[in-house]
Write a protein that holds these residues in place. Structure first.
Motif, PDB file in Angstrom:
ATOM      1  N   SER A 261      52.023  22.504 -46.044  1.00 45.99           N
ATOM      2  CA  SER A 261      51.217  21.847 -47.082  1.00 45.99           C
ATOM      3  C   SER A 261      50.363  22.859 -47.835  1.00 45.99           C
ATOM      4  O   SER A 261      50.318  22.848 -49.067  1.00 45.99           O
ATOM      5  CB  SER A 261      50.332  20.769 -46.457  1.00 45.99           C
ATOM      6  OG  SER A 261      51.119  19.751 -45.880  1.00 45.99           O
ATOM      7  N   ILE A 262      49.697  23.729 -47.103  1.00 44.73           N
ATOM      8  CA  ILE A 262      48.883  24.764 -47.757  1.00 44.73           C
ATOM      9  C   ILE A 262      49.776  25.668 -48.604  1.00 44.73           C
ATOM     10  O   ILE A 262      49.432  26.037 -49.730  1.00 44.73           O
ATOM     11  CB  ILE A 262      48.090  25.582 -46.709  1.00 44.73           C
ATOM     12  CG1 ILE A 262      47.105  24.693 -45.951  1.00 44.73           C
ATOM     13  CG2 ILE A 262      47.390  26.776 -47.355  1.00 44.73           C
ATOM     14  CD1 ILE A 262      46.012  24.049 -46.775  1.00 44.73           C
ATOM     15  N   ASN A 263      50.949  26.000 -48.067  1.00 45.80           N
ATOM     16  CA  ASN A 263      51.871  26.880 -48.802  1.00 45.80           C
ATOM     17  C   ASN A 263      52.247  26.324 -50.165  1.00 45.80           C
ATOM     18  O   ASN A 263      52.430  27.079 -51.115  1.00 45.80           O
ATOM     19  CB  ASN A 263      53.139  27.132 -47.991  1.00 45.80           C
ATOM     20  CG  ASN A 263      52.914  28.088 -46.848  1.00 45.80           C
ATOM     21  OD1 ASN A 263      51.878  28.735 -46.742  1.00 45.80           O
ATOM     22  ND2 ASN A 263      53.892  28.163 -45.957  1.00 45.80           N
ATOM     23  N   ILE A 264      52.386  24.991 -50.267  1.00 45.81           N
ATOM     24  CA  ILE A 264      52.799  24.401 -51.554  1.00 45.81           C
ATOM     25  C   ILE A 264      51.630  23.859 -52.372  1.00 45.81           C
ATOM     26  O   ILE A 264      51.816  23.358 -53.470  1.00 45.81           O
ATOM     27  CB  ILE A 264      53.858  23.294 -51.360  1.00 45.81           C
ATOM     28  CG1 ILE A 264      53.279  22.113 -50.593  1.00 45.81           C
ATOM     29  CG2 ILE A 264      55.113  23.848 -50.698  1.00 45.81           C
ATOM     30  CD1 ILE A 264      54.045  20.832 -50.781  1.00 45.81           C
ATOM     31  N   GLY A 265      50.419  23.941 -51.804  1.00 44.80           N
ATOM     32  CA  GLY A 265      49.243  23.509 -52.559  1.00 44.80           C
ATOM     33  C   GLY A 265      48.867  22.049 -52.375  1.00 44.80           C
ATOM     34  O   GLY A 265      48.203  21.475 -53.235  1.00 44.80           O
ATOM     35  N   LEU A 266      49.271  21.427 -51.265  1.00 40.58           N
ATOM     36  CA  LEU A 266      48.873  20.046 -50.970  1.00 40.58           C
ATOM     37  C   LEU A 266      47.697  20.086 -49.994  1.00 40.58           C
ATOM     38  O   LEU A 266      47.858  20.552 -48.861  1.00 40.58           O
ATOM     39  CB  LEU A 266      50.036  19.264 -50.356  1.00 40.58           C
ATOM     40  CG  LEU A 266      49.719  17.833 -49.911  1.00 40.58           C
ATOM     41  CD1 LEU A 266      49.432  16.944 -51.126  1.00 40.58           C
ATOM     42  CD2 LEU A 266      50.867  17.265 -49.088  1.00 40.58           C
ATOM     43  N   PRO A 267      46.514  19.615 -50.392  1.00 39.11           N
ATOM     44  CA  PRO A 267      45.376  19.627 -49.477  1.00 39.11           C
ATOM     45  C   PRO A 267      45.620  18.750 -48.245  1.00 39.11           C
ATOM     46  O   PRO A 267      46.084  17.612 -48.358  1.00 39.11           O
ATOM     47  CB  PRO A 267      44.226  19.052 -50.319  1.00 39.11           C
ATOM     48  CG  PRO A 267      44.632  19.338 -51.733  1.00 39.11           C
ATOM     49  CD  PRO A 267      46.130  19.190 -51.738  1.00 39.11           C
ATOM     50  N   VAL A 268      45.320  19.299 -47.082  1.00 35.31           N
ATOM     51  CA  VAL A 268      45.398  18.581 -45.810  1.00 35.31           C
ATOM     52  C   VAL A 268      44.026  18.718 -45.149  1.00 35.31           C
ATOM     53  O   VAL A 268      43.571  19.825 -44.881  1.00 35.31           O
ATOM     54  CB  VAL A 268      46.527  19.124 -44.910  1.00 35.31           C
ATOM     55  CG1 VAL A 268      47.865  18.560 -45.334  1.00 35.31           C
ATOM     56  CG2 VAL A 268      46.596  20.643 -44.924  1.00 35.31           C
ATOM     57  N   ILE A 269      43.389  17.585 -44.915  1.00 35.24           N
ATOM     58  CA  ILE A 269      42.000  17.556 -44.480  1.00 35.24           C
ATOM     59  C   ILE A 269      41.893  16.837 -43.136  1.00 35.24           C
ATOM     60  O   ILE A 269      42.360  15.706 -42.995  1.00 35.24           O
ATOM     61  CB  ILE A 269      41.121  16.813 -45.523  1.00 35.24           C
ATOM     62  CG1 ILE A 269      41.327  17.386 -46.929  1.00 35.24           C
ATOM     63  CG2 ILE A 269      39.664  16.811 -45.103  1.00 35.24           C
ATOM     64  CD1 ILE A 269      40.932  18.827 -47.115  1.00 35.24           C
ATOM     65  N   VAL A 270      41.277  17.487 -42.165  1.00 40.75           N
ATOM     66  CA  VAL A 270      41.045  16.870 -40.862  1.00 40.75           C
ATOM     67  C   VAL A 270      39.742  16.081 -40.936  1.00 40.75           C
ATOM     68  O   VAL A 270      38.689  16.626 -41.296  1.00 40.75           O
ATOM     69  CB  VAL A 270      40.968  17.936 -39.748  1.00 40.75           C
ATOM     70  CG1 VAL A 270      40.578  17.293 -38.424  1.00 40.75           C
ATOM     71  CG2 VAL A 270      42.289  18.677 -39.624  1.00 40.75           C
TER      72      VAL A 270
END
Length: 160
Positions: free
Chosen positions: A94-103
């Motif tokens: 996700s980070i690699n493609i620019g999609l924010p992933v939030i815990v």
């Protein structure tokens, strides 16, 4: 950030549930995205709008390492995925493609599909149903990667 609608999913959501393996044969993400979450919500791709959120429980994105799983979510315009925890490879893809992933540990138990949410990534907070939740605040370098469209885009900009 804008207000978006929540689409909530369960714990241990597998990448095959995000995009089933038979659709990986399609030539690109644009053709795949219409099949996102098809086994769980056949109309998901018709209902989700740019700026909406996917919310999950523990171990979101487990299973295979397919980068198409976060890719179809980004192609549909999902603003971010917020979950109690992520499978490592899904998080990295996700980070690699620019999609924010939030815990965010508490939010998933207190919201439902259809609720509205606002993400304040730089502050590490989420607002939903009149309540503010603390989330993991991404380090500045990771926010910069996301702002540039992902790791590859970020590296390409550094080379110039």
């Amino acid at each position: 950030m804008e207000t978006g609608t929540i689409f909530k999913f369960h714990n241990d959501l597998d990448t095959d549930q995000i995009i089933a393996s038979q659709y990986l044969l399609l030539p690109n993400l644009d053709e795949m995205k219409g099949h996102a979450f098809e086994s769980l919500d056949p109309d998901f791709s018709k209902k989700v709008k740019p700026g909406d959120f996917v919310v999950g429980g523990e171990n979101f994105g487990c299973g295979s390492s397919r980068e198409q799983a976060p890719g179809v979510l980004k192609a549909l315009g999902v603003q971010a995925v917020v979950a109690k925890s992520f499978a490592r490879i899904f998080y990295r893809n996700s980070i690699n493609i620019g999609l924010p992933v939030i815990v965010c540990k508490d939010l998933p138990d207190e919201v439902n599909t259809g609720d509205k949410m606002v993400l304040h990534m730089s502050e590490g907070t989420v607002e939903a149903n009149g309540k503010t939740y603390s989330c993991t605040k991404l380090p500045e370098y990771m926010q910069n990667i996301l702002n540039q469209g992902g790791l590859i885009a970020s590296l390409n900009k550094e080379e110039k």
